[in-house]
Design a protein around this motif. Structure first.
Motif, mmCIF file in Angstrom:
data_model
loop_
_atom_site.group_PDB
_atom_site.id
_atom_site.type_symbol
_atom_site.label_atom_id
_atom_site.label_comp_id
_atom_site.label_asym_id
_atom_site.label_seq_id
_atom_site.Cartn_x
_atom_site.Cartn_y
_atom_site.Cartn_z
ATOM 1 N N PRO A 1 -3.654 -1.483 -2.249
ATOM 2 C CA PRO A 1 -4.041 -1.422 -3.666
ATOM 3 C C PRO A 1 -2.875 -1.478 -4.657
ATOM 4 O O PRO A 1 -3.093 -1.603 -5.854
ATOM 5 C CB PRO A 1 -4.746 -0.070 -3.761
ATOM 6 N N TYR B 1 -8.565 -8.478 -0.022
ATOM 7 C CA TYR B 1 -8.017 -7.491 -0.952
ATOM 8 C C TYR B 1 -8.620 -6.115 -0.700
ATOM 9 O O TYR B 1 -9.711 -5.979 -0.142
ATOM 10 C CB TYR B 1 -8.254 -7.941 -2.394
ATOM 11 N N SER B 2 -7.904 -5.097 -1.145
ATOM 12 C CA SER B 2 -8.264 -3.715 -0.817
ATOM 13 C C SER B 2 -9.455 -3.199 -1.609
ATOM 14 O O SER B 2 -10.079 -2.217 -1.206
ATOM 15 C CB SER B 2 -7.061 -2.797 -1.054
ATOM 16 N N THR C 1 -4.205 -5.583 4.417
ATOM 17 C CA THR C 1 -4.905 -6.096 3.243
ATOM 18 C C THR C 1 -3.997 -6.077 2.020
ATOM 19 O O THR C 1 -3.023 -5.325 1.960
ATOM 20 C CB THR C 1 -6.159 -5.250 2.955
ATOM 21 N N ASP D 1 0.807 -1.224 0.000
ATOM 22 C CA ASP D 1 0.000 0.000 0.000
ATOM 23 C C ASP D 1 0.841 1.276 0.000
ATOM 24 O O ASP D 1 0.301 2.378 -0.065
ATOM 25 C CB ASP D 1 -0.958 0.023 1.198
ATOM 26 N N ASP E 1 -6.529 0.610 -7.710
ATOM 27 C CA ASP E 1 -7.729 1.428 -7.491
ATOM 28 C C ASP E 1 -8.112 2.205 -8.750
ATOM 29 O O ASP E 1 -9.206 2.775 -8.820
ATOM 30 C CB ASP E 1 -7.504 2.412 -6.338
ATOM 31 N N SER F 1 3.300 -3.275 3.113
ATOM 32 C CA SER F 1 1.873 -3.544 3.251
ATOM 33 C C SER F 1 1.468 -3.428 4.710
ATOM 34 O O SER F 1 2.212 -3.840 5.603
ATOM 35 C CB SER F 1 1.538 -4.947 2.733
#
Length: 280
Positions: free
Chosen positions: A113, A146-147, A110, A89, A130, A107
Motif C-alpha cells: 500500500p 494492487y493492494s 503486490t 509495503d 490505504d 515490496s
C-alpha cells in the motif's frame, strides 16, 4: 672563503642529517612525524572536506522521503509532476543509515500500500494508499496487482498521465551524494590507512569510528580532533596513550544508538518536514 665554504658544508650536512632523521621517524610510523611540505595543506584540505560533507548532507536531507497525504499523491500523478515512483509495503528503517544512504522501500509482492514518488524539484514523497476518503475504480489497470482501492486509484492516475514507465527504485542516492561520498571515503580512509600515524588515536580507532558512525559524523569528529602531519599536535610521551581500536568500535556503536534516539525525538518534535523518518 674557506671558512664560509666550511660553514655552508656544515649547514648542508646538518640539513641532510635532519632530513634522514625525519625520514627515519616517518618510516617508523611515529605520530606527529614532521612532513613540512604536506601538513601545511591539511587545514585547506580539511575545510574542503567539511564543505563537501555539508553538500552531501544537505542534499540527503533535501531528498529524504517525506510523508504526504493520499490526495497529494493523486494530484501529482494527475498533473504529471512525478519523475519516478515506487511501490512497496515497508520501509527499511531499522537502523541509522551509513554515511548518506536513505531508507529503502521494499515490496513483498503486490503493489502497495505504500507509494513513493519524486517530483521535478528532486524531493521524494510517500503516502499510505490505504488511507483515503474515496476513490472510483475503473478497469483501466489490473486491479488484482494492487493492494487495495487506494493503490488502484493512484495507478489509474499514473496510466491516465502516461507515467507508468517511470517506475523504479527511489532509494538510490543522487549523483552528487554518490561522488561526494566516494571522494570523502577515498581521502579519509587513505589518510587513516596509508598516511602518517594518527596522533590522538590509532589507525584502527579512527577506522572503526569513521565506518560505524551514521551520516559520516565520525568524519567530522576525526577532522576536529585529529591533526595529521602536524609537528605540534603531539606532546612528548603521548604515543602510548592513543585511543585504541576497541574504543573506536564501542564509540561507533554507542553513537549509532544515541543518534537514533536523537533523530526520533526530533521527528516527534518537529515533524516529517524538518526531520524525515520514513517508517516511524
Amino acid at each position: 672563503m674557506a671558512t664560509r665554504h666550511s660553514s655552508a658544508q656544515a649547514v648542508a650536512e646538518g640539513e641532510r642529517t635532519d632530513k634522514r632523521r625525519e625520514l627515519l621517524i616517518m618510516n617508523e610510523g611515529s605520530p606527529g612525524a614532521p612532513a613540512e611540505r604536506t601538513w601545511r595543506w591539511w587545514p585547506a584540505l580539511r575545510l574542503a572536506l567539511v564543505l563537501l560533507w555539508l553538500l552531501a548532507a544537505m542534499t540527503t536531507w533535501w531528498t529524504a522521503p517525506r510523508q504526504q497525504g493520499y490526495e497529494q499523491a493523486r494530484a501529482d500523478a494527475a498533473a504529471g509532476r512525478i519523475t519516478a515512483y515506487q511501490w512497496g509495503d515497508r520501509w527499511d528503517a531499522s537502523s541509522p543509515p551509513r554515511w548518506f544512504d536513505t531508507p529503502a522501500l521494499h515490496s513483498s509482492g503486490t503493489l502497495g500500500p505504500l507509494f513513493a514518488w519524486r517530483t521535478p524539484d528532486g524531493r521524494r514523497h510517500w503516502t499510505d494508499t490505504d488511507r483515503f476518503d474515496q476513490v472510483t475504480i475503473t478497469d483501466t489497470v489490473d486491479n488484482g496487482s494492487y493492494s487495495g482501492p487506494g493503490a488502484i486509484g493512484v495507478a489509474q492516475d499514473l496510466r491516465a498521465s502516461g507515467l507508468e514507465h517511470r517506475a523504479g527504485a527511489l532509494h538510490l542516492p543522487t549523483p552528487v551524494v554518490i561522488w561526494a561520498g566516494l571522494v570523502l571515503a577515498a581521502i579519509s580512509v587513505g589518510v587513516v590507512v596509508a598516511g602518517p600515524a594518527p596522533v590522538r588515536g590509532t589507525r584502527w580507532f579512527w577506522f572503526w569510528l569513521i565506518s560505524i558512525t551514521p551520516y559520516g559524523l565520525g568524519l567530522l569528529y576525526w577532522w576536529a580532533r585529529e591533526h595529521p602531519w602536524s609537528t605540534s599536535a603531539t606532546p612528548a610521551g603521548h604515543v602510548n596513550r592513543r585511543d585504541r581500536g576497541i574504543l573506536g568500535l564501542g564509540l561507533g556503536i554507542l553513537a549509532s544508538i544515541l543518534i537514533s534516539l536523537v533523530l526520533l525525538a526530533l521527528h516527534t518534535a518537529l515533524g516529517d518536514r524538518w526531520a524525515p523518518q520514513p517508517g516511524t
